[in-house]
Design a protein around this motif. Sequence first.
Motif, short mmCIF file in Angstrom:
data_model
loop_
_atom_site.label_atom_id
_atom_site.label_comp_id
_atom_site.label_asym_id
_atom_site.label_seq_id
_atom_site.Cartn_x
_atom_site.Cartn_y
_atom_site.Cartn_z
N MET A 109 1.15 -1.20 -0.24
CA MET A 109 0.60 -0.20 -0.07
C MET A 109 1.20 0.97 -0.29
SD MET A 109 -3.34 1.07 0.15
CE MET A 109 -3.74 2.44 0.38
N ALA A 110 0.50 2.52 -0.68
CA ALA A 110 1.06 3.71 -0.72
C ALA A 110 0.40 4.57 -1.12
CB ALA A 110 2.29 3.77 -2.24
N TRP A 111 -0.52 5.50 0.21
CA TRP A 111 -1.04 7.12 0.03
C TRP A 111 0.55 8.38 -0.31
CZ3 TRP A 111 -0.38 11.57 3.09
CH2 TRP A 111 -1.49 12.52 2.49
N MET A 112 -0.15 8.86 -1.34
CA MET A 112 0.44 9.85 -1.85
C MET A 112 -0.67 11.06 -1.45
SD MET A 112 3.08 9.03 -5.05
CE MET A 112 1.49 7.55 -5.71
N SER A 113 0.19 12.16 -0.48
CA SER A 113 -0.52 13.69 -0.15
C SER A 113 -1.38 14.46 -1.66
CB SER A 113 0.32 14.25 0.53
OG SER A 113 -0.90 15.98 0.68
N PRO A 114 -2.81 15.09 -1.21
CA PRO A 114 -2.93 15.66 -2.66
C PRO A 114 -2.34 17.16 -2.32
CG PRO A 114 -4.49 15.22 -1.04
CD PRO A 114 -3.77 14.18 -0.82
N HIS A 115 -1.42 17.34 -1.44
CA HIS A 115 -1.54 18.21 -0.69
C HIS A 115 -0.07 18.74 -0.61
CE1 HIS A 115 -5.63 19.22 -1.12
NE2 HIS A 115 -6.01 17.83 0.41
N LYS A 116 1.11 18.01 0.15
CA LYS A 116 1.71 18.23 0.23
C LYS A 116 3.13 17.54 -0.67
CE LYS A 116 5.05 18.16 4.51
NZ LYS A 116 5.62 19.96 4.05
N GLU A 117 3.74 18.20 -1.00
CA GLU A 117 4.65 17.61 -1.82
C GLU A 117 5.60 16.42 -1.25
OE1 GLU A 117 7.02 14.98 -5.75
OE2 GLU A 117 4.58 16.40 -4.97
N GLY A 118 5.88 14.82 -1.48
CA GLY A 118 7.07 14.34 -0.67
C GLY A 118 6.34 13.81 0.33
N HIS A 119 4.69 13.74 0.90
CA HIS A 119 3.90 12.75 1.97
C HIS A 119 3.72 11.34 1.31
CE1 HIS A 119 1.05 13.45 5.62
NE2 HIS A 119 1.95 11.86 5.85
N ILE A 120 4.15 10.76 2.05
CA ILE A 120 3.83 9.29 1.64
C ILE A 120 3.68 8.43 2.34
CG2 ILE A 120 4.29 7.06 0.44
CD1 ILE A 120 6.47 8.97 -1.62
N ILE A 121 2.86 7.87 2.59
CA ILE A 121 2.77 6.55 4.12
C ILE A 121 2.58 5.62 3.27
CG2 ILE A 121 1.23 5.67 5.70
CD1 ILE A 121 0.19 8.45 5.69
N ASN A 122 3.27 4.26 4.00
CA ASN A 122 3.58 2.91 3.20
C ASN A 122 3.50 2.08 4.15
OD1 ASN A 122 6.47 0.80 3.06
ND2 ASN A 122 4.63 0.57 0.77
N GLY A 123 2.71 0.41 3.40
CA GLY A 123 1.85 -0.58 4.44
C GLY A 123 3.24 -1.60 3.27
N ASN A 124 3.84 -2.07 4.42
CA ASN A 124 4.39 -3.65 3.49
C ASN A 124 4.14 -4.55 4.70
OD1 ASN A 124 6.49 -2.83 6.16
ND2 ASN A 124 7.13 -1.26 4.75
N GLY B 279 6.59 -5.57 6.86
CA GLY B 279 6.59 -5.15 8.07
C GLY B 279 5.76 -3.61 9.22
N GLY B 280 4.50 -3.84 9.19
CA GLY B 280 4.32 -2.17 9.65
C GLY B 280 3.84 -0.67 8.62
N LEU B 281 4.41 -0.29 8.67
CA LEU B 281 4.18 0.89 7.91
C LEU B 281 5.46 2.03 8.49
CD1 LEU B 281 1.42 3.03 7.31
CD2 LEU B 281 1.71 3.91 9.60
N ASN B 282 5.33 2.88 7.15
CA ASN B 282 6.11 4.07 7.34
C ASN B 282 6.61 5.30 6.51
OD1 ASN B 282 7.87 0.80 6.71
ND2 ASN B 282 9.19 1.95 8.03
N ILE B 283 6.13 5.65 7.37
CA ILE B 283 6.53 8.03 7.23
C ILE B 283 7.17 8.19 6.20
CG2 ILE B 283 5.10 9.80 7.12
CD1 ILE B 283 3.61 7.37 9.68
N SER B 284 7.14 9.33 4.99
CA SER B 284 8.03 10.17 4.47
C SER B 284 7.45 11.16 3.87
CB SER B 284 8.28 9.33 3.31
OG SER B 284 9.32 10.01 2.57
N TYR B 285 8.41 12.26 4.36
CA TYR B 285 8.22 13.64 3.93
C TYR B 285 8.81 13.97 2.49
CZ TYR B 285 4.51 13.55 7.78
OH TYR B 285 3.61 13.87 8.16
N ASP B 286 9.74 13.32 2.95
CA ASP B 286 10.44 13.99 1.02
C ASP B 286 11.17 12.73 -0.30
OD1 ASP B 286 11.82 11.75 2.70
OD2 ASP B 286 13.63 13.38 3.51
N ASN B 287 9.88 12.20 -0.49
CA ASN B 287 9.52 10.93 -1.50
C ASN B 287 10.08 9.85 -1.39
OD1 ASN B 287 7.56 12.55 -3.49
ND2 ASN B 287 9.38 14.05 -3.98
N GLY B 288 10.72 9.30 -0.14
CA GLY B 288 10.87 8.69 0.22
C GLY B 288 12.63 7.94 0.41
N ALA B 289 13.30 9.13 0.67
CA ALA B 289 14.36 9.74 1.04
C ALA B 289 14.56 9.70 2.65
CB ALA B 289 14.74 11.27 0.44
N HIS B 290 13.55 9.48 3.70
CA HIS B 290 14.37 8.96 4.94
C HIS B 290 12.73 8.84 4.96
CE1 HIS B 290 16.76 12.29 3.61
NE2 HIS B 290 18.17 11.27 4.15
#
Length: 828
Positions: free
Chosen positions: A458-473, A475-486
């Motif tokens: 699963m991946a969700w991308m914000s319609p308002h803030k560029e780079g904001h992604i929530i990923n489900g895998n 091993g659980g859940l990860n959140i990024s604010y820079d397009n997955g750089a961190h």
Amino acid sequence: MRKLLPLLLIVGCFRLQAQVKPTPAADRLKSIEQRKALNAQSPLNNTAFRSIGPSVMSGRVVDIDVNPADPTEFYVAYATGGLWQTVNNGQSFVPVFDSADIITIGDIAVNWKTRSIWVGTGEVNSSRSTYAGLGVYKSDNNGKTWEYLGLPESHHIGKVQLHPTDPNTAWVAVMGHLYSPNKDRGVYKTTDGGKTWKHTLYIDENTGSVELDINPQNPNELYAAMWYRTRRAWNFEESGKTSGIYKSTNGGESWELISTPASGFPTGEGVGRIGLAVYPQNPNIIYAVVDNNARQAANAVRRSQDTGRLSLRDFKDLSKEQFLALDDKKLAAFVSSPRNGIPARYTAAKLKELVGSGSLAPTVIWDYLYDANTALFETPIIGCELYRSDDAGKTWRKTNKEPINIYSTYGYYFGMVFVSPANENKVILTGVDLLLSTDGGVSFKSIDKDNVHSDHHMAWMSPHKEGHIINGNDGGLNISYDNGAHWFKANTPAVGQFYAVTVDMARPYNVYGGLQDNGVWYAPSNTVESMAWYDSGENPYKRIGGGDGMQVQVDWRDNKTVYSGSQFGAYTRQNLLTKDRKFIRPARDLGEPAYRFNWQTPIVLSRHNQDVLYYGSNKFHRSFSKGDSLVTLSADLTTNPAQGDVPFGTIATLSESPLRFGLIYAGSDDGNIQITKDGGYSWTLINSKLMPKGLYVSRVTASAFKEGRVYASLNGYRNDHFNAYVYVSEDYGATWKQIAKDLPAEPVNVVKEDPNNENIIYIGTDGGLYVSMDGGNSSIKWSKGLPYSIPVHDIAIQPRDNEIVLGTHGRSLYVAGLAAVQQLAKGK
């Protein structure tokens, strides 16, 4: 992925299935009431289980739904861990689905205007640990109460699609049964909030709907992905010619196939799972990812001779002349590599001599090394492809210029594509890796990082803030604010999916367990989950193995020698202090028939002499030297069925009598139960005519109270047959009696005796923990401190501390004392 099964296999499958049929929905719904009764009358629910984690390693995420007005609030659905809500951007979560009849989830949808939550139960990813649901549930009070909306034969739901403006209209993509054909597949529509449903798209009894998407500007326009797949215990077809994309222009009342040969989208037997994503700002743009199971063209399967080394694929289908022409140095490097495990006496020169004389087949190396695990990576299919339509599905073009190697042969487990709501060219694909494209799918880069688990869903991308992604895998859940750089992890829920659990005799004793795709971990039994470890840097849980974690055995003499492993029998012995490791697996000679290994290959350390290790493939193996060498003692203990592409005819469970050394029971995945009284040299089949034929023997448990007593449980999960089967024999399996007949229709995974009272039996099912205090004549549910419904995969008893440990498949580990149970049993 075999399409054309041999006649022998077809006949054999029919024979095995003849005695069991999929459990009808009416029986499953009736069993829900039966479970409620067993829970309501249970005096054990005065004693609560306590969770001991872990949360450092999580479980499989299947869906995320984010509040568009406040993205710090969202819901996360786990495959078997329930539904959780956060209002602080993942710093903490609250479970909101724990009171429901079933906890396994396929998809969720939230109407953020009305705050209603829809849950489609039953994961759609079609793996070995994909549990069947009961249909659709809905809550209008944030999960305090749930209303059941029906569709009980759906089993596995790919998508719940809500109408953007009408809260009473919704569509559901129903994949249907996993292990059997059924007609309740396809797309369903409701216009009255789920009170009634109309079946609007149906293809056949093996083709279900795995995905839906909608034109938000014109909700009469919908797209549905249909997927042909069949799974049996012995074979998996991941694709078929009835897979395709359908479109409706009248609100899902009728549908038209748009992935025709003329459209540019793949067609034919190789079309597997399809994922869809409509770009909301211009709904004419649609992305479709497909798991293309068509074989690669011969010139695309590059021989690794050109890379300077040989790989296993280079040995497939070789003629004698081709084998003899292999480069000597490359062949020598391959056969001497420890990871290949070829007996040392077979040098490159010796192999060429034996192949040249006809003593060994030219495919001998392929035949020796190719197994189920290898097949996941060595089958040369096309795999993941991305297509785009710019005319609302009339025509399609493949976007990727280079292969997208994120599926191997198990694209059925992923198959999702996501497009940014704000950028038509920003696309994310989920697979083993997580890929991002910013040029409309022409090229991709990995945005997986060291603290992000593989196997993405699963991946969700914000319609308002560029780079904001929530990923489900996985091993659980990860959140990024820079397009997955961190990324940062948001893994506070303990939702691990344990296959197996055991304990040692340390003080405090440790709990060990193997998790789905998350290795093997252990921690003290008195662990209390706390955020303090982030400050101290010391988590109580330690990882001691990778892959899909499987069974664990611990030498109680030192509590430091541990046997653990991963899928298909890849075990090691290790010392937790020195970190020394020894790989353990039965060896065979070149040219001998391959062993067959269960996904969760059983191992048992003898408590009579803990230098003795037992190991089950399709045969029985024993070591007198802690696994340094294994001797094969038995012939095939299964029915030796014809094979598909999933290992079948394997030993699934082993148990040695605590009262007599060498009295051992073995149960197989194709229904055999065998006994040996001489340590494995001779075996006797002890199946009973009372038992349904061909069901998976999930557990045999030799009694610690009477030498001739043994328990057995059968599991029909792989037949979509959910009845509970538990048996006991008092005469070494000569005769059997069914017990715990009042259990609801939930497949049984494990049976354990109480350490102090022979009349107390603990039974773990796909719906929870049940206890009999009268030798199996009656049962009650023990659920205090647990989700109401949770798969209990394994149970460990710590006799010294008089405690029980539950390994759940979705909510990690729980511990409780047994004194209250034993006191109640005295009263009976």
